[in-house]
Design an enzyme around this catalytic site. Sequence first.
Site, PDB file in Angstrom:
ATOM      1  N   HIS A 168       3.216   0.986 -29.848  1.00  0.00           N
ATOM      2  CA  HIS A 168       2.295   1.364 -28.763  1.00  0.00           C
ATOM      3  C   HIS A 168       1.310   2.460 -29.166  1.00  0.00           C
ATOM      4  O   HIS A 168       0.143   2.437 -28.778  1.00  0.00           O
ATOM      5  CB  HIS A 168       3.065   1.825 -27.519  1.00  0.00           C
ATOM      6  CG  HIS A 168       3.972   0.792 -26.960  1.00  0.00           C
ATOM      7  ND1 HIS A 168       5.257   0.608 -27.424  1.00  0.00           N
ATOM      8  CD2 HIS A 168       3.779  -0.133 -25.987  1.00  0.00           C
ATOM      9  CE1 HIS A 168       5.821  -0.378 -26.756  1.00  0.00           C
ATOM     10  NE2 HIS A 168       4.951  -0.854 -25.883  1.00  0.00           N
ATOM     11  N   GLU A 205       8.503   6.901 -29.614  1.00  0.00           N
ATOM     12  CA  GLU A 205       7.771   6.515 -30.838  1.00  0.00           C
ATOM     13  C   GLU A 205       7.396   7.744 -31.683  1.00  0.00           C
ATOM     14  O   GLU A 205       7.431   7.685 -32.914  1.00  0.00           O
ATOM     15  CB  GLU A 205       6.554   5.653 -30.485  1.00  0.00           C
ATOM     16  CG  GLU A 205       6.992   4.298 -29.921  1.00  0.00           C
ATOM     17  CD  GLU A 205       5.885   3.262 -29.781  1.00  0.00           C
ATOM     18  OE1 GLU A 205       4.708   3.583 -29.983  1.00  0.00           O
ATOM     19  OE2 GLU A 205       6.227   2.097 -29.440  1.00  0.00           O
ATOM     20  N   ARG A 238       3.506  11.766   0.565  1.00  0.00           N
ATOM     21  CA  ARG A 238       2.092  11.813   0.963  1.00  0.00           C
ATOM     22  C   ARG A 238       1.802  10.740   2.006  1.00  0.00           C
ATOM     23  O   ARG A 238       1.961   9.548   1.741  1.00  0.00           O
ATOM     24  CB  ARG A 238       1.193  11.580  -0.260  1.00  0.00           C
ATOM     25  CG  ARG A 238       1.033  12.800  -1.135  1.00  0.00           C
ATOM     26  CD  ARG A 238      -0.075  12.598  -2.158  1.00  0.00           C
ATOM     27  NE  ARG A 238      -0.520  13.849  -2.710  1.00  0.00           N
ATOM     28  CZ  ARG A 238       0.020  14.439  -3.793  1.00  0.00           C
ATOM     29  NH1 ARG A 238       1.009  13.874  -4.440  1.00  0.00           N
ATOM     30  NH2 ARG A 238      -0.432  15.597  -4.209  1.00  0.00           N
ATOM     31  N   ARG A 278       0.783  22.313  -1.670  1.00  0.00           N
ATOM     32  CA  ARG A 278       1.049  21.422  -0.542  1.00  0.00           C
ATOM     33  C   ARG A 278       1.391  22.210   0.720  1.00  0.00           C
ATOM     34  O   ARG A 278       1.198  21.720   1.833  1.00  0.00           O
ATOM     35  CB  ARG A 278       2.193  20.462  -0.905  1.00  0.00           C
ATOM     36  CG  ARG A 278       1.853  19.479  -2.016  1.00  0.00           C
ATOM     37  CD  ARG A 278       0.960  18.352  -1.539  1.00  0.00           C
ATOM     38  NE  ARG A 278       1.558  17.566  -0.499  1.00  0.00           N
ATOM     39  CZ  ARG A 278       2.425  16.571  -0.697  1.00  0.00           C
ATOM     40  NH1 ARG A 278       2.782  16.245  -1.917  1.00  0.00           N
ATOM     41  NH2 ARG A 278       2.917  15.893   0.317  1.00  0.00           N
TER      42      ARG A 278
HETATM   43  N1  URA Z   1       0.514  15.713 -10.082  1.00  0.00           N
HETATM   44  C1  URA Z   1       1.404  15.208  -9.232  1.00  0.00           C
HETATM   45  O1  URA Z   1       2.210  14.353  -9.582  1.00  0.00           O
HETATM   46  N2  URA Z   1       1.371  15.651  -7.951  1.00  0.00           N
HETATM   47  C2  URA Z   1       0.501  16.562  -7.516  1.00  0.00           C
HETATM   48  O2  URA Z   1       0.511  16.906  -6.341  1.00  0.00           O
HETATM   49  C3  URA Z   1      -0.429  17.085  -8.428  1.00  0.00           C
HETATM   50  C4  URA Z   1      -0.400  16.636  -9.724  1.00  0.00           C
END
Ligand code: URA
Length: 264
Positions: free
Chosen positions: A11, A84, A172, A227
């Site tokens: 790969h 790899e 989300r 968040r």
């Molecule tokens: N990467 C992720 O997986 N989640 C985020 O909220 C920001 C970057």
Amino acid sequence: MQMKKSGKVYHLNLNKDQIQGAKYVLLPGDPFRCEAIAKKLNIQSKQIAWKREYRTWLSKVNDKSILTTSTGIGGPSTSIAIDELAQLGVKVFIRVGTTGAIRKKVNIGDVIITSGAVRFDGTSTQYAPIEYPAVAHYRVINALVEAAHQQNVPYYVGIAASCATFYPGQERKESFLGFVPRRFQGLTDELRRLNVLCYEMEASVVLTLCSVMRLMGGCVLGVILNRYKDGEKIALEDLEKGEENAIKVAVRAIKILLSSKNGD
Ligand code: URA
């Protein structure tokens, strides 16, 4: 798996001659981040391979070969990159990624040096059972902490949650689905209570595979949103700030490791 004649791993499209004895690799997810990282290691760095999401640059630092290889997003492609590169003789793996913080105290541009990761990745269990810990190598943690100090980058050392998906698995609601399946509802709050600092998608694979394979693994993650404070939106300037600080710390950590007693 190597290709006949060229000896190239399938790969990554790389062989041992091309990597010139490299023992260290920096691992961004994004192929378009490789050049900036490699040129920060040494301006004369060169691209030596690019197949699919796997792009590799070779740099020389104090005459030692250092690789920068992109992993793509998520567990399966990251596992292939590590497997790899290990087949080619690489020993030290540092993921340079981005992350969404879930704790009030963490700010955009801070970096999170992962001491360990929650294994929600869906890949690492094919290398070791779920009870096996995803922990970073202490020498990589120490080098990253030292590097953050030297670069004046604010940092936290702690646990990341590595998820198999960006949308539902990180709770989300903005997904096309418009809802979060029941098993993930309340996950962010639960992780906060469990002292987890952030969400991302690859750390647990890097850490688990490196421990299983007796390699040295670690991760530095630039915070690109919080968040707790910002909801689900990411601003371009915050992405750039998080990436830049993670790269600064990772590059300095490589130099610290190279200059240490066991730097070979
Ligand atoms: N990467 C992720 O997986 N989640 C985020 O909220 C920001 C970057």
